[in-house]
Design a protein around this motif. Structure first.
Motif, PDB file in Angstrom:
ATOM      1  N   VAL A 157      -2.662   0.707   9.683  1.00 54.01           N
ATOM      2  CA  VAL A 157      -2.246   1.328   8.416  1.00 54.01           C
ATOM      3  C   VAL A 157      -2.181   2.846   8.571  1.00 54.01           C
ATOM      4  O   VAL A 157      -1.248   3.491   8.092  1.00 54.01           O
ATOM      5  N   ARG A 176      -8.449   0.442   1.211  1.00 53.45           N
ATOM      6  CA  ARG A 176      -7.962  -0.769   0.527  1.00 53.45           C
ATOM      7  C   ARG A 176      -7.632  -1.854   1.543  1.00 53.45           C
ATOM      8  O   ARG A 176      -7.942  -3.022   1.334  1.00 53.45           O
ATOM      9  N   SER A 232      -5.279   4.142   1.226  1.00 48.02           N
ATOM     10  CA  SER A 232      -4.738   2.845   1.627  1.00 48.02           C
ATOM     11  C   SER A 232      -5.519   2.210   2.775  1.00 48.02           C
ATOM     12  O   SER A 232      -5.590   0.992   2.866  1.00 48.02           O
ATOM     13  N   PRO A 239       6.792   2.435   1.336  1.00 46.23           N
ATOM     14  CA  PRO A 239       5.453   1.875   1.273  1.00 46.23           C
ATOM     15  C   PRO A 239       5.156   0.994   2.478  1.00 46.23           C
ATOM     16  O   PRO A 239       6.054   0.632   3.235  1.00 46.23           O
ATOM     17  N   LEU A 258       0.839  -1.188   0.000  1.00 40.14           N
ATOM     18  CA  LEU A 258       0.000   0.000   0.000  1.00 40.14           C
ATOM     19  C   LEU A 258       0.880   1.246   0.000  1.00 40.14           C
ATOM     20  O   LEU A 258       1.922   1.271   0.656  1.00 40.14           O
TER      21      LEU A 258
END
Length: 131
Positions: A55, A25, A22, A65, A16
Protein backbone atom coordinates in the motif's frame (compact mmCIF):
# COMPACT_ATOMS: atom_id res chain seq x y z
CA UNK A 1 -15.28 -2.25 12.90
CA UNK A 2 -15.11 -6.06 12.97
CA UNK A 3 -15.26 -8.08 9.77
CA UNK A 4 -17.64 -11.02 9.91
CA UNK A 5 -16.96 -13.55 7.23
CA UNK A 6 -19.40 -16.42 6.97
CA UNK A 7 -17.71 -17.99 3.96
CA UNK A 8 -14.27 -19.35 4.88
CA UNK A 9 -13.11 -18.70 1.32
CA UNK A 10 -14.43 -15.15 1.33
CA UNK A 11 -12.63 -12.24 -0.19
CA UNK A 12 -12.36 -8.84 1.43
CA UNK A 13 -12.03 -5.78 -0.80
CA UNK A 14 -11.67 -2.16 0.28
CA UNK A 15 -10.87 1.06 -1.54
CA UNK A 16 -8.21 3.20 0.11
CA UNK A 17 -7.23 6.79 -0.55
CA UNK A 18 -3.65 7.60 -1.54
CA UNK A 19 -2.92 8.93 1.95
CA UNK A 20 -0.90 7.95 5.00
CA UNK A 21 -3.77 6.54 7.08
CA UNK A 22 -4.43 3.96 4.39
CA UNK A 23 -1.54 1.75 5.56
CA UNK A 24 -3.06 1.49 9.04
CA UNK A 25 -6.48 0.71 7.54
CA UNK A 26 -4.93 -1.96 5.30
CA UNK A 27 -3.25 -3.60 8.33
CA UNK A 28 -6.57 -3.61 10.16
CA UNK A 29 -8.32 -5.29 7.22
CA UNK A 30 -5.61 -7.97 7.02
CA UNK A 31 -5.65 -8.53 10.79
CA UNK A 32 -9.44 -8.89 10.96
CA UNK A 33 -9.63 -11.16 7.91
CA UNK A 34 -6.83 -13.38 9.25
CA UNK A 35 -8.58 -13.61 12.62
CA UNK A 36 -11.87 -14.57 10.95
CA UNK A 37 -10.06 -17.25 8.98
CA UNK A 38 -8.19 -18.55 12.08
CA UNK A 39 -4.78 -17.95 10.50
CA UNK A 40 -1.68 -18.03 12.70
CA UNK A 41 -0.33 -14.96 14.46
CA UNK A 42 2.98 -15.32 12.58
CA UNK A 43 1.25 -15.35 9.20
CA UNK A 44 -0.91 -12.40 10.27
CA UNK A 45 2.14 -10.39 11.34
CA UNK A 46 3.92 -11.15 8.06
CA UNK A 47 0.83 -10.26 6.02
CA UNK A 48 0.52 -6.93 7.85
CA UNK A 49 4.13 -6.06 6.99
CA UNK A 50 3.59 -7.06 3.36
CA UNK A 51 0.37 -5.08 2.99
CA UNK A 52 2.04 -2.02 4.54
CA UNK A 53 4.80 -2.18 1.92
CA UNK A 54 2.43 -2.75 -1.00
CA UNK A 55 0.00 0.00 0.00
CA UNK A 56 2.87 2.36 0.80
CA UNK A 57 4.32 1.75 -2.67
CA UNK A 58 0.89 2.38 -4.19
CA UNK A 59 0.71 5.70 -2.34
CA UNK A 60 4.30 6.75 -3.11
CA UNK A 61 4.68 5.53 -6.69
CA UNK A 62 1.20 4.77 -8.00
CA UNK A 63 -1.93 6.72 -8.58
CA UNK A 64 -4.96 6.48 -6.31
CA UNK A 65 -7.35 5.31 -5.33
CA UNK A 66 -5.89 2.00 -4.22
CA UNK A 67 -7.92 -1.20 -4.02
CA UNK A 68 -6.86 -3.82 -1.47
CA UNK A 69 -8.12 -7.36 -1.90
CA UNK A 70 -7.39 -10.04 0.70
CA UNK A 71 -8.35 -13.65 -0.02
CA UNK A 72 -8.01 -16.84 1.97
CA UNK A 73 -6.02 -19.52 0.21
CA UNK A 74 -5.63 -23.17 1.10
CA UNK A 75 -2.35 -22.51 2.91
CA UNK A 76 -2.74 -18.90 3.99
CA UNK A 77 -3.60 -15.60 2.37
CA UNK A 78 -3.30 -13.70 -0.90
CA UNK A 79 -2.84 -9.92 -0.67
CA UNK A 80 -3.44 -7.84 -3.82
CA UNK A 81 -3.02 -4.09 -4.19
CA UNK A 82 -4.31 -2.38 -7.32
CA UNK A 83 -3.31 1.16 -8.23
CA UNK A 84 -3.78 3.12 -11.42
CA UNK A 85 -0.13 3.51 -12.40
CA UNK A 86 1.41 1.20 -15.02
CA UNK A 87 4.86 1.62 -13.36
CA UNK A 88 5.95 -1.79 -12.03
CA UNK A 89 7.69 -2.15 -8.66
CA UNK A 90 11.45 -2.55 -8.71
CA UNK A 91 13.28 -5.20 -6.69
CA UNK A 92 16.41 -3.18 -5.99
CA UNK A 93 19.57 -4.33 -4.24
CA UNK A 94 19.69 -3.18 -0.64
CA UNK A 95 21.75 -0.04 -0.16
CA UNK A 96 22.89 0.03 3.48
CA UNK A 97 23.38 3.80 3.28
CA UNK A 98 19.76 4.44 2.25
CA UNK A 99 16.81 4.62 4.63
CA UNK A 100 14.49 3.46 1.82
CA UNK A 101 14.33 0.87 -0.92
CA UNK A 102 13.94 -2.35 1.08
CA UNK A 103 10.18 -2.77 0.71
CA UNK A 104 10.02 -5.21 -2.17
CA UNK A 105 12.94 -7.19 -0.69
CA UNK A 106 10.81 -7.56 2.44
CA UNK A 107 7.78 -8.63 0.38
CA UNK A 108 9.93 -11.20 -1.42
CA UNK A 109 11.35 -12.56 1.86
CA UNK A 110 7.97 -12.94 3.60
CA UNK A 111 5.97 -14.32 0.66
CA UNK A 112 6.05 -17.74 -0.92
CA UNK A 113 5.61 -15.91 -4.21
CA UNK A 114 4.81 -12.41 -5.38
CA UNK A 115 4.37 -10.64 -8.65
CA UNK A 116 2.60 -8.03 -10.70
CA UNK A 117 -0.30 -8.22 -13.10
CA UNK A 118 -0.49 -5.33 -15.58
CA UNK A 119 -4.02 -4.09 -16.29
CA UNK A 120 -5.50 -1.53 -18.65
CA UNK A 121 -6.16 0.72 -15.64
CA UNK A 122 -2.80 0.25 -13.88
CA UNK A 123 -1.46 -2.83 -12.17
CA UNK A 124 -2.00 -5.28 -9.34
CA UNK A 125 0.93 -6.15 -7.10
CA UNK A 126 0.24 -9.35 -5.19
CA UNK A 127 1.87 -11.54 -2.58
CA UNK A 128 0.94 -15.02 -1.42
CA UNK A 129 1.71 -15.90 2.20
CA UNK A 130 1.49 -19.32 3.81
CA UNK A 131 1.79 -20.61 7.35
Amino acid sequence: MRLVLNDPLAEVRVTLGAEGGSCARARQVVREAASSWDLTDDLTDDAQLVVTELVSNGIDHGEGPITLTVSKTQGGMLVEVHDRSPQLPQLRPVDPTSARGRGMQLVKALSVRWGTTPRNDGKVVWAQLEA
